[in-house]
Scaffold this motif. Structure first.
Motif, PDB file in Angstrom:
ATOM      1  N   ILE A 158      30.943  -0.655 -58.945  1.00 18.74           N
ATOM      2  CA  ILE A 158      30.072  -1.399 -58.032  1.00 18.74           C
ATOM      3  C   ILE A 158      29.618  -2.704 -58.675  1.00 18.74           C
ATOM      4  CG2 ILE A 158      27.885  -0.288 -58.661  1.00 18.74           C
ATOM      5  CD1 ILE A 158      28.998  -1.201 -55.090  1.00 18.74           C
ATOM      6  N   SER A 159      29.451  -2.706 -59.989  1.00 12.77           N
ATOM      7  CA  SER A 159      29.060  -3.911 -60.704  1.00 12.77           C
ATOM      8  C   SER A 159      30.127  -4.994 -60.564  1.00 12.77           C
ATOM      9  CB  SER A 159      28.823  -3.570 -62.177  1.00 12.77           C
ATOM     10  OG  SER A 159      28.493  -4.718 -62.904  1.00 12.77           O
ATOM     11  N   THR A 160      31.385  -4.602 -60.684  1.00  8.53           N
ATOM     12  CA  THR A 160      32.492  -5.541 -60.523  1.00  8.53           C
ATOM     13  C   THR A 160      32.486  -6.137 -59.121  1.00  8.53           C
ATOM     14  OG1 THR A 160      33.815  -4.383 -62.167  1.00  8.53           O
ATOM     15  CG2 THR A 160      35.011  -5.755 -60.590  1.00  8.53           C
ATOM     16  N   GLU A 161      32.257  -5.297 -58.131  1.00 10.67           N
ATOM     17  CA  GLU A 161      32.218  -5.780 -56.744  1.00 10.67           C
ATOM     18  C   GLU A 161      31.057  -6.750 -56.518  1.00 10.67           C
ATOM     19  OE1 GLU A 161      31.417  -4.077 -52.265  1.00 10.67           O
ATOM     20  OE2 GLU A 161      32.119  -2.662 -53.797  1.00 10.67           O
ATOM     21  N   VAL A 162      29.873  -6.393 -57.011  1.00 12.30           N
ATOM     22  CA  VAL A 162      28.696  -7.255 -56.822  1.00 12.30           C
ATOM     23  C   VAL A 162      28.873  -8.568 -57.584  1.00 12.30           C
ATOM     24  CG1 VAL A 162      26.204  -7.446 -57.252  1.00 12.30           C
ATOM     25  CG2 VAL A 162      27.149  -5.341 -56.279  1.00 12.30           C
ATOM     26  N   SER A 163      29.455  -8.504 -58.778  1.00  8.69           N
ATOM     27  CA  SER A 163      29.723  -9.731 -59.548  1.00  8.69           C
ATOM     28  C   SER A 163      30.644 -10.676 -58.790  1.00  8.69           C
ATOM     29  CB  SER A 163      30.372  -9.391 -60.890  1.00  8.69           C
ATOM     30  OG  SER A 163      29.455  -8.812 -61.751  1.00  8.69           O
ATOM     31  N   ASP A 184      29.141  -4.652 -47.259  1.00  8.81           N
ATOM     32  CA  ASP A 184      29.006  -3.288 -46.756  1.00  8.81           C
ATOM     33  C   ASP A 184      27.779  -2.585 -47.350  1.00  8.81           C
ATOM     34  OD1 ASP A 184      29.680  -0.922 -45.433  1.00  8.81           O
ATOM     35  OD2 ASP A 184      31.046  -0.288 -47.031  1.00  8.81           O
ATOM     36  N   PHE A 185      26.601  -3.226 -47.233  1.00  5.42           N
ATOM     37  CA  PHE A 185      25.360  -2.646 -47.726  1.00  5.42           C
ATOM     38  C   PHE A 185      24.337  -2.621 -46.596  1.00  5.42           C
ATOM     39  CE2 PHE A 185      27.245  -3.993 -51.697  1.00  5.42           C
ATOM     40  CZ  PHE A 185      26.823  -3.032 -52.605  1.00  5.42           C
ATOM     41  N   VAL A 186      23.441  -1.656 -46.630  1.00  7.89           N
ATOM     42  CA  VAL A 186      22.334  -1.571 -45.678  1.00  7.89           C
ATOM     43  C   VAL A 186      21.121  -2.224 -46.335  1.00  7.89           C
ATOM     44  CG1 VAL A 186      20.821  -0.010 -44.403  1.00  7.89           C
ATOM     45  CG2 VAL A 186      23.246   0.561 -44.700  1.00  7.89           C
ATOM     46  N   PHE A 187      20.512  -3.174 -45.633  1.00  5.94           N
ATOM     47  CA  PHE A 187      19.382  -3.937 -46.152  1.00  5.94           C
ATOM     48  C   PHE A 187      18.080  -3.194 -45.854  1.00  5.94           C
ATOM     49  CE2 PHE A 187      16.401  -7.665 -45.502  1.00  5.94           C
ATOM     50  CZ  PHE A 187      16.278  -7.967 -46.843  1.00  5.94           C
ATOM     51  N   HIS A 188      17.214  -3.065 -46.881  1.00  4.09           N
ATOM     52  CA  HIS A 188      15.932  -2.374 -46.720  1.00  4.09           C
ATOM     53  C   HIS A 188      14.737  -3.290 -46.944  1.00  4.09           C
ATOM     54  CE1 HIS A 188      17.912   1.526 -46.401  1.00  4.09           C
ATOM     55  NE2 HIS A 188      18.712   1.087 -47.352  1.00  4.09           N
ATOM     56  N   ALA A 217      20.108 -16.921 -50.413  1.00  8.58           N
ATOM     57  CA  ALA A 217      21.554 -16.919 -50.168  1.00  8.58           C
ATOM     58  C   ALA A 217      22.175 -15.607 -50.631  1.00  8.58           C
ATOM     59  CB  ALA A 217      22.218 -18.092 -50.877  1.00  8.58           C
ATOM     60  N   ALA A 218      21.730 -15.101 -51.770  1.00 12.48           N
ATOM     61  CA  ALA A 218      22.273 -13.834 -52.287  1.00 12.48           C
ATOM     62  C   ALA A 218      21.951 -12.683 -51.350  1.00 12.48           C
ATOM     63  CB  ALA A 218      21.721 -13.564 -53.689  1.00 12.48           C
ATOM     64  N   ILE A 219      20.745 -12.663 -50.822  1.00  8.87           N
ATOM     65  CA  ILE A 219      20.358 -11.610 -49.876  1.00  8.87           C
ATOM     66  C   ILE A 219      21.292 -11.633 -48.669  1.00  8.87           C
ATOM     67  CG2 ILE A 219      18.545 -10.909 -48.246  1.00  8.87           C
ATOM     68  CD1 ILE A 219      16.530 -11.914 -50.463  1.00  8.87           C
ATOM     69  N   GLU A 220      21.547 -12.807 -48.149  1.00  7.36           N
ATOM     70  CA  GLU A 220      22.440 -12.915 -46.979  1.00  7.36           C
ATOM     71  C   GLU A 220      23.869 -12.515 -47.324  1.00  7.36           C
ATOM     72  OE1 GLU A 220      21.396 -13.141 -43.898  1.00  7.36           O
ATOM     73  OE2 GLU A 220      19.408 -13.155 -44.830  1.00  7.36           O
ATOM     74  N   MET A 221      24.331 -12.845 -48.518  1.00 11.43           N
ATOM     75  CA  MET A 221      25.692 -12.476 -48.927  1.00 11.43           C
ATOM     76  C   MET A 221      25.841 -10.955 -49.016  1.00 11.43           C
ATOM     77  SD  MET A 221      26.173 -15.373 -51.834  1.00 11.43           S
ATOM     78  CE  MET A 221      27.931 -15.311 -52.111  1.00 11.43           C
ATOM     79  N   VAL A 222      24.851 -10.294 -49.596  1.00 11.62           N
ATOM     80  CA  VAL A 222      24.915  -8.839 -49.729  1.00 11.62           C
ATOM     81  C   VAL A 222      24.743  -8.177 -48.355  1.00 11.62           C
ATOM     82  CG1 VAL A 222      23.862  -6.804 -50.797  1.00 11.62           C
ATOM     83  CG2 VAL A 222      24.177  -8.896 -52.134  1.00 11.62           C
ATOM     84  N   ARG A 223      23.862  -8.726 -47.535  1.00 14.57           N
ATOM     85  CA  ARG A 223      23.693  -8.188 -46.169  1.00 14.57           C
ATOM     86  C   ARG A 223      25.001  -8.246 -45.399  1.00 14.57           C
ATOM     87  NH1 ARG A 223      18.089  -9.813 -43.274  1.00 14.57           N
ATOM     88  NH2 ARG A 223      18.936  -8.313 -41.827  1.00 14.57           N
ATOM     89  N   ALA A 224      25.787  -9.302 -45.622  1.00 17.08           N
ATOM     90  CA  ALA A 224      27.057  -9.462 -44.906  1.00 17.08           C
ATOM     91  C   ALA A 224      28.142  -8.537 -45.452  1.00 17.08           C
ATOM     92  CB  ALA A 224      27.524 -10.916 -44.996  1.00 17.08           C
ATOM     93  N   PHE A 244      18.979  -2.703 -51.210  1.00 19.85           N
ATOM     94  CA  PHE A 244      20.149  -2.427 -50.369  1.00 19.85           C
ATOM     95  C   PHE A 244      20.696  -1.067 -50.775  1.00 19.85           C
ATOM     96  CE2 PHE A 244      19.814  -6.932 -51.016  1.00 19.85           C
ATOM     97  CZ  PHE A 244      20.149  -7.514 -49.810  1.00 19.85           C
ATOM     98  N   THR A 245      21.313  -0.371 -49.830  1.00 24.33           N
ATOM     99  CA  THR A 245      21.978   0.894 -50.172  1.00 24.33           C
ATOM    100  C   THR A 245      23.372   0.916 -49.569  1.00 24.33           C
ATOM    101  OG1 THR A 245      21.012   1.982 -48.231  1.00 24.33           O
ATOM    102  CG2 THR A 245      19.885   2.304 -50.352  1.00 24.33           C
ATOM    103  N   ARG A 246      24.173   1.760 -50.183  1.00 20.55           N
ATOM    104  CA  ARG A 246      25.496   2.083 -49.646  1.00 20.55           C
ATOM    105  C   ARG A 246      25.749   3.536 -50.043  1.00 20.55           C
ATOM    106  NH1 ARG A 246      30.507  -1.055 -51.861  1.00 20.55           N
ATOM    107  NH2 ARG A 246      29.759  -2.723 -50.549  1.00 20.55           N
ATOM    108  N   ASP A 247      26.120   4.344 -49.084  1.00 20.47           N
ATOM    109  CA  ASP A 247      26.363   5.754 -49.353  1.00 20.47           C
ATOM    110  C   ASP A 247      27.835   6.076 -49.270  1.00 20.47           C
ATOM    111  OD1 ASP A 247      23.687   6.577 -49.804  1.00 20.47           O
ATOM    112  OD2 ASP A 247      23.328   6.507 -47.646  1.00 20.47           O
ATOM    113  N   HIS A 248      28.252   6.964 -50.151  1.00 17.89           N
ATOM    114  CA  HIS A 248      29.604   7.505 -50.166  1.00 17.89           C
ATOM    115  C   HIS A 248      29.479   9.022 -50.229  1.00 17.89           C
ATOM    116  CE1 HIS A 248      31.845   3.773 -50.683  1.00 17.89           C
ATOM    117  NE2 HIS A 248      30.875   3.369 -51.474  1.00 17.89           N
ATOM    118  N   GLU A 249      30.559   9.698 -50.015  1.00 18.42           N
ATOM    119  CA  GLU A 249      30.520  11.148 -50.089  1.00 18.42           C
ATOM    120  C   GLU A 249      30.152  11.583 -51.510  1.00 18.42           C
ATOM    121  OE1 GLU A 249      33.619  14.773 -49.435  1.00 18.42           O
ATOM    122  OE2 GLU A 249      33.746  13.073 -48.059  1.00 18.42           O
ATOM    123  N   GLY A 250      29.061  12.333 -51.629  1.00 20.63           N
ATOM    124  CA  GLY A 250      28.660  12.876 -52.917  1.00 20.63           C
ATOM    125  C   GLY A 250      27.813  11.959 -53.782  1.00 20.63           C
ATOM    126  N   HIS A 251      27.791  10.657 -53.507  1.00 20.29           N
ATOM    127  CA  HIS A 251      26.966   9.737 -54.293  1.00 20.29           C
ATOM    128  C   HIS A 251      26.669   8.506 -53.443  1.00 20.29           C
ATOM    129  CE1 HIS A 251      30.961   7.996 -54.951  1.00 20.29           C
ATOM    130  NE2 HIS A 251      30.330   6.862 -55.181  1.00 20.29           N
TER     131      HIS A 251
END
Length: 167
Positions: free
Chosen positions: A20-25, A75-79, A66-73, A89-96
């Motif tokens: 996830i770090s690689t993706e966010v970077s 596959d994350f849910v904004f809280h 700008a970063a908030i808008e990029m992450v919102r766009a 922000f959250t993102r859920d997957h099966e089991g984690h």
């Protein structure tokens, strides 16, 4: 609300953080100062909720909108703002799942989370006490997240104090 589930340490958590770090970077690019694995999944051997927590620290508060808008766009849910100038922000997957926080470079809450994480990594007896507390609170809380979170507050505050004092 779902029941609070604290599970044994999973050796795949560092790999999940790296992914996830690689993706966010890639998403935030050169506006990013650091990405830090925080929370219980960042402490080897510590039981945790199966959610990888990470702080993405921007090089300047000016880049946060700008970063908030990029992450919102993505596959994350904004809280929204947690009340500490950290946007969740959250993102859920099966089991984690993942809980991503965006903050600026001088964010006090981020610094405290790093102090807490590093202290638990360096003090296994304190980490064991935290594990016992988390398991007890999860069993007592059922689905009451405020009870669970509130029950950890004093322990976390004391640990951050010890870390800041270098004890």
């Amino acid at each position: 609300m779902r029941a609070i589930k604290v599970v044994d340490y999973d050796p795949s958590w560092p790999r999940l953080f790296a992914e996830i770090s690689t993706e966010v970077s890639a998403l935030l690019g050169d506006r990013l100062l650091s990405i830090d694995h925080i929370g219980s999944t960042s402490v080897p051997g510590l039981p945790a909720k199966p959610k990888i927590d990470l702080d993405a620290v921007m090089i300047s508060d000016a880049f946060l909108p700008a970063a908030i808008e990029m992450v919102r766009a993505a596959d994350f849910v904004f809280h929204g703002d947690t009340g500490e100038q950290r946007w969740a922000f959250t993102r859920d997957h099966e089991g984690h799942g993942f809980k991503l926080y965006l903050c600026g470079p001088d964010n006090r809450s981020h610094r405290e989370r790093i102090l807490f994480r590093d202290y638990l990594r360096d003090h296994p007896e304190r980490a064991r006490a935290y594990a016992d507390l988390k398991r007890r609170l999860a069993a007592e809380a059922g689905r009451d997240w405020d009870f669970y979170t509130g029950g950890k507050t004093e322990f976390v505050s004391e640990t951050v104090r010890l870390a800041a004092l270098g004890i």
